[in-house]
Design a protein around this motif. Structure first.
Motif, PDB file in Angstrom:
ATOM      1  N   UNK A 274       0.829  -1.214   0.000  1.00 31.85           N
ATOM      2  CA  UNK A 274       0.000   0.000   0.000  1.00 31.85           C
ATOM      3  C   UNK A 274       0.862   1.262   0.000  1.00 31.85           C
ATOM      4  N   UNK A 277       1.881   2.152  -3.624  1.00 33.32           N
ATOM      5  CA  UNK A 277       0.851   2.916  -4.348  1.00 33.32           C
ATOM      6  C   UNK A 277       0.857   4.374  -3.888  1.00 33.32           C
ATOM      7  N   UNK A 278       0.853   4.520  -2.553  1.00 33.43           N
ATOM      8  CA  UNK A 278       0.744   5.861  -1.996  1.00 33.43           C
ATOM      9  C   UNK A 278       1.952   6.716  -2.384  1.00 33.43           C
ATOM     10  N   UNK A 582      -1.667  -8.361  -1.925  1.00 32.97           N
ATOM     11  CA  UNK A 582      -0.724  -7.575  -1.128  1.00 32.97           C
ATOM     12  C   UNK A 582      -0.204  -8.279   0.114  1.00 32.97           C
TER      13      UNK A 582
ATOM     14  N   UNK B  70      -5.416   4.635  -4.760  1.00 32.12           N
ATOM     15  CA  UNK B  70      -4.915   4.265  -3.438  1.00 32.12           C
ATOM     16  C   UNK B  70      -6.074   3.995  -2.490  1.00 32.12           C
ATOM     17  N   UNK B  73      -8.148   0.815  -3.506  1.00 35.17           N
ATOM     18  CA  UNK B  73      -7.453  -0.438  -3.243  1.00 35.17           C
ATOM     19  C   UNK B  73      -7.306  -0.703  -1.753  1.00 35.17           C
ATOM     20  N   UNK B  74      -7.115   0.345  -0.945  1.00 37.31           N
ATOM     21  CA  UNK B  74      -7.050   0.125   0.492  1.00 37.31           C
ATOM     22  C   UNK B  74      -8.361  -0.461   1.000  1.00 37.31           C
ATOM     23  N   UNK B  77      -8.602  -4.120  -0.310  1.00 37.33           N
ATOM     24  CA  UNK B  77      -7.727  -5.015   0.458  1.00 37.33           C
ATOM     25  C   UNK B  77      -8.379  -5.396   1.782  1.00 37.33           C
TER      26      UNK B  77
END
Lengths: 591, 84
Positions: A274, A277-278, A582, B70, B73-74, B77
Motif C-alpha cells: 500500500x 501505491x501511496x 498484497x 490508493x 485499493x485500500x 484489500x
C-alpha cells in the motif's frame, strides 16, 4: 553582495547538508545499500522519487523548450507525468510485493531465465549510462556559469560529492539526500516563478497567473499569440507538430517513464504494498508542482523576451542581454543594418550554434561569422530561459544563486539514482546472481561499493568527453525503456501464460526495431542522409515517438510466440498469483 | 484465501484499473491532443480549454487518479482481508 558570493554561500550550505546526510546514513548490509533496508516512509520515498526523476533537463531545460515550442511542448508535460499513473496502477505495487532488489531480478525470476536477466541488465545499463552522462555535464555547466570554474573542474566536484554519499550510503544515503535535494530544487524553482508571476499579472500563483490578464487588461496568452502571429510565428497555443506525432511522442515518454529502472527501483524501498501505491501518488504530486509551474514560466519568459527585444535598438537593451551574449548563448547580427533587433521565425544562424569572430560590430555587438539568410537576427539558446529569468525580471542576487543551487540539486540527485542502478546491475545482477552466487553479504556490499566507484568514473569520463550523440539519445533511453521493460513487466504481472520464449523474443524485437529506427532516422548511422528526413518517417512518426511502436511490436511478438511454446512452470505461475495479493509482503523481501 | 476469492479480488482490481486508465486516456490523449482544436473554441479565463488540458489539466487529473486508486485499493484489500 554579488551573485558569486551568494552562490558560494548557498551552494556551500547545500553541499554541507548532503555530505552530513551521507555520513549519518551509512549502509551496513546489501539490503540497506540496494533498497535502503526497505524501510523508507511513503512520503520520504515520494520526495526522493521526485528528485530522482527531475533532472537538470527538467529543472533548467524544460521551461525553455516549452517557451520556444508552445503547445508542442505539451508532449513533455503530459509524457513525463502520465507515466506515473501507469507506474502506480500497473507496476509499482506488484513489483514491491515481488520484493527483490532490481528490475532484472524480476525479469530473470519471472521468466525463469538468465538470458532474460542478461537482456534486462544490458538494457538497464544502456539506459542509465545514456542518462547519467547528461547529468554530469549539467553539473559541470552550472558550476562553470555561476562559480567561474572550468566545466571539467565542475564535473570533478560533482563526481566527488555523488561518490561520497553513493559509496557510503548506497540507496539509504541517496534516498535521504534526495529528500533534501527535492526541497532545495523546488524552492529554487518556485521563488523566481512566484516573483515573476506577481510582476506580470499580480497573481502570486503561476499556474493561474499565466491564464490571467496583465496591467493592460489583455489576457497574457492572447497577447503572446498576437505578438507571435504578427511576426509570422505559429501562435503559441497552436503548435506546429502533426497530431499523430504529438500522440506518439507523448505515449513513448509515458511508457518510457514507467519502464525506467532508476524510477522503478525506488518503489522497492517502502515497507508495504500500500505504501508503494501511496508513494507513487506523492511522487507525482511533488513532480506536478514543478511541471505545472514550468509552462507558466515559459509563457512569462517568452512574452518578456519578445517585448524586451523585438524591434528595439541594440544599444538600449538591458544589461542581461550583453551578459548572456558574452557567454555565447545569445547572439545578434544586424542583417538589415538598422541597429535594431528583429526577432522573426527561422534560425538566425546557418549552423546549430553561432560562431563568433573576435571583432565587435558598429553597435558593440559580438559579430557572428555564420549568419543565416533568414531575416531573423536573434539567436537565443533555449537553456538560458530558467537561468536568465531572474535577471530578466530584475530579481535580487540571492535568487539567482538559489537557482544555481537548485540546478545542481536536480542534476546530482538524478545522477546518484542512476549510478545506483548501474552499480547494482553489476554487483547484484551480474556477479551475485550469475557469476559468483556464493559470495557473502559483506563481500557483495564491498563489490557494490566498488562498482559505484567505477560507475562514477565512467560517468565522469562521459561528462568530460561527451559523446556527440548524447543529447539526441535521450529519445533512445525512453524508447528503449518503453519497448523493452514496460511490456515485459506488465505481461509478467497481468498474464500468467506469458513464458520466457515470448518475453525474450518480445524484448529483442522491440529493442531491435527501436534501435534500428533511431539509428536510421535520428543518428544517421544507417541509410543515406537524403532519405532520412521527416518525409520518410514511417506513418509520420518521429524517432522520439517510435518507442510506442516498439512497445506494440513487443506485445504482439510476445503474445504470438508464447502461444506456440510451453506454458511457464507451475511455481512461476504461483509467483504471479502471489504478487497479485498484497498480504505477506514483509516476508517476501528476505531472500 | 481460496482461489475463488482471489479471482474476485483480482477482477475488481482490474475493473478499477480499466476505469481509471480510461479517464487517464481521455484527459491527456483525448482532451489534450485529439480533441484539442474543438476544445480550444471554449475559453476559461485566459486559457483555451484544449491548451489548458494539455499543459495543466491532465497533470492535475493524473495526481487525483493515483490517490483515488490508493483509496479504492485500500478499501478492497480490507474487504478481502488481504491488507498488511
Amino acid at each position: 553582495m554579488g551573485i558569486q558570493t551568494w552562490t558560494f554561500i548557498i551552494v556551500g550550505i547545500t553541499f554541507a547538508l548532503y555530505i552530513g546526510i551521507a555520513i549519518w546514513s551509512r549502509a551496513s548490509s546489501t539490503k540497506e545499500f540496494y533498497i535502503a533496508g526497505g524501510g523508507v516512509s511513503p512520503l520520504a520515498n515520494g520526495l526522493a522519487t521526485a528528485a530522482d526523476w527531475m533532472s537538470a533537463a527538467s529543472f533548467l531545460g524544460m521551461a525553455g523548450i516549452i517557451a520556444f515550442a508552445g503547445y508542442d511542448g505539451s508532449v513533455y508535460l503530459m509524457g513525463w507525468t502520465g507515466g506515473y499513473v501507469l507506474l502506480a496502477l500497473l507496476l509499482a505495487p506488484y513489483l514491491r510485493k515481488f520484493g527483490k532488489f532490481t528490475v532484472p531480478d524480476f525479469i530473470g525470476d519471472r521468466y525463469y531465465s538468465n538470458v532474460a536477466r542478461t537482456v534486462a541488465v544490458i538494457a538497464a545499463l544502456f539506459v542509465s549510462f545514456t542518462y547519467v552522462a547528461g547529468q554530469m555535464r549539467g553539473v559541470g555547466v552550472v558550476f562553470s556559469r555561476f562559480l567561474d570554474v572550468p566545466i571539467n573542474t565542475g564535473v570533478y566536484i560533482g563526481m566527488t560529492i555523488v561518490l561520497l554519499y553513493a559509496f557510503l550510503g548506497g540507496m539509504k544515503g541517496i534516498t535521504y539526500t534526495q529528500v533534501a535535494q527535492y526541497c532545495v530544487l523546488i524552492f529554487a524553482f518556485m521563488v523566481p516563478a512566484i516573483f515573476i508571476s506577481i510582476m506580470a499579472t499580480g497573481n502570486p500563483i503561476p499556474q493561474l497567473g499565466f491564464g490571467s490578464a496583465g496591467e493592460d487588461g489583455i489576457y497574457l496568452l492572447d497577447k503572446l499569440d498576437g505578438l507571435m502571429t504578427d511576426l509570422g510565428f505559429t501562435a503559441y497555443t497552436d503548435g506546429s507538430k502533426s497530431m499523430t506525432d504529438i500522440f506518439f511522442i507523448t505515449a513513448a515518454l509515458m511508457l518510457g517513464t514507467a519502464g525506467l529502472p532508476h524510477v522503478i527501483i525506488r518503489f522497492f524501498t517502502v515497507p508495504k504494498v500500500r505504501d508503494a501505491r501511496k508513494s507513487a501518488g506523492y511522487a507525482l504530486l511533488f513532480i506536478a508542482i514543478l511541471y505545472t509551474t514550468a509552462p507558466a514560466v515559459a509563457v512569462f519568459a517568452r512574452t518578456n523576451l519578445m517585448e524586451t527585444v523585438e524591434d528595439k535598438p541594440y544599444q538600449e537593451l538591458p544589461d542581461w542581454f550583453s551578459n548572456w551574449e558574452n557567454t555565447g548563448l545569445i547572439a545578434w547580427s544586424d542583417k538589415n543594418g538598422d541597429g535594431k533587433v528583429q526577432y522573426l521565425p527561422g534560425s538566425a544562424v546557418a549552423d546549430k550554434k553561432p560562431v563568433f569572430s573576435t571583432e565587435k560590430g558598429q553597435f558593440g555587438e559580438r559579430l557572428v561569422s555564420n549568419p543565416s539568410t533568414t531575416p531573423n537576427e536573434l539567436y537565443v539558446d533555449r537553456d538560458i530561459m530558467v537561468l536568465a529569468n531572474p535577471e530578466i525580471a530584475g530579481l535580487p542576487n540571492w535568487v539567482i544563486a538559489l537557482v544555481a543551487a537548485g540546478g545542481l540539486a536536480a542534476a546530482l540527485s538524478t545522477a546518484a539514482g542512476l549510478l545506483l542502478v548501474i552499480s547494482t546491475s553489476i554487483s547484484h545482477d551480474l556477479i551475485k546472481k550469475q557469476l559468483a552466487p556464493n559470495i557473502s553479504d559483506k563481500r557483495e556490499l564491498w563489490i557494490a561499493r566498488g562498482s559505484s566507484l567505477i560507475a562514477v568514473c565512467v560517468a565522469g569520463y562521459f561528462g568530460i568527453n561527451p559523446p556527440g550523440f548524447v543529447a539526441s539519445v535521450v529519445a533512445l533511453a525512453f524508447g528503449l525503456a518503453a519497448s523493452s521493460f514496460f511490456p515485459a513487466i506488465v505481461m509478467g504481472i497481468f498474464s500468467k501464460r506469458m513464458n520466457k520464449e515470448g518475453a525474450i523474443a518480445g524484448m529483442v524485437a522491440g529493442l531491435g526495431i527501436t534501435i534500428y529506427y533511431i539509428a536510421r532516422f535520428k543518428l544517421g548511422w544507417i541509410g543515406s542522409p537524403e532519405n532520412s528526413g521527416p518525409d520518410n518517417w514511417w506513418f509520420g512518426i518521429s524517432p522520439e515517438g517510435f518507442g510506442t511502436i516498439g512497445m506494440i511490436i513487443n506485445f504482439i511478438v510476445s503474445i504470438a510466440i508464447s502461444q506456440f511454446t510451453p506454458a511457464p512452470p507451475e511455481e512461476v505461475q504461483e509467483i504471479v498469483e502471489n504478487i497479485r495479493i498484497p498480504s505477506g509482503a514483509g516476508d517476501a523481501i528476505e531472500h | 484465501m481460496n482461489a475463488e476469492e482471489r479471482k474476485k479480488y483480482w477482477k475488481e482490481n482490474l475493473r478499477y484499473v480499466a476505469i481509471l486508465l480510461s479517464i487517464w486516456f481521455v484527459v491527456s490523449y483525448g482532451f489534450g491532443i485529439l480533441l484539442v482544436d474543438v476544445l480550444n473554441e471554449i475559453r476559461v479565463g485566459g486559457f483555451k480549454l484544449g491548451f489548458w488540458f494539455a499543459q495543466q489539466g491532465s497533470i492535475y487529473v493524473f495526481v487525483v487518479l493515483i490517490f483515488v486508486y490508493v483509496r479504492l485499493m485500500n478499501k478492497l484489500d480490507k474487504k478481502y482481508n488481504v491488507h498488511e
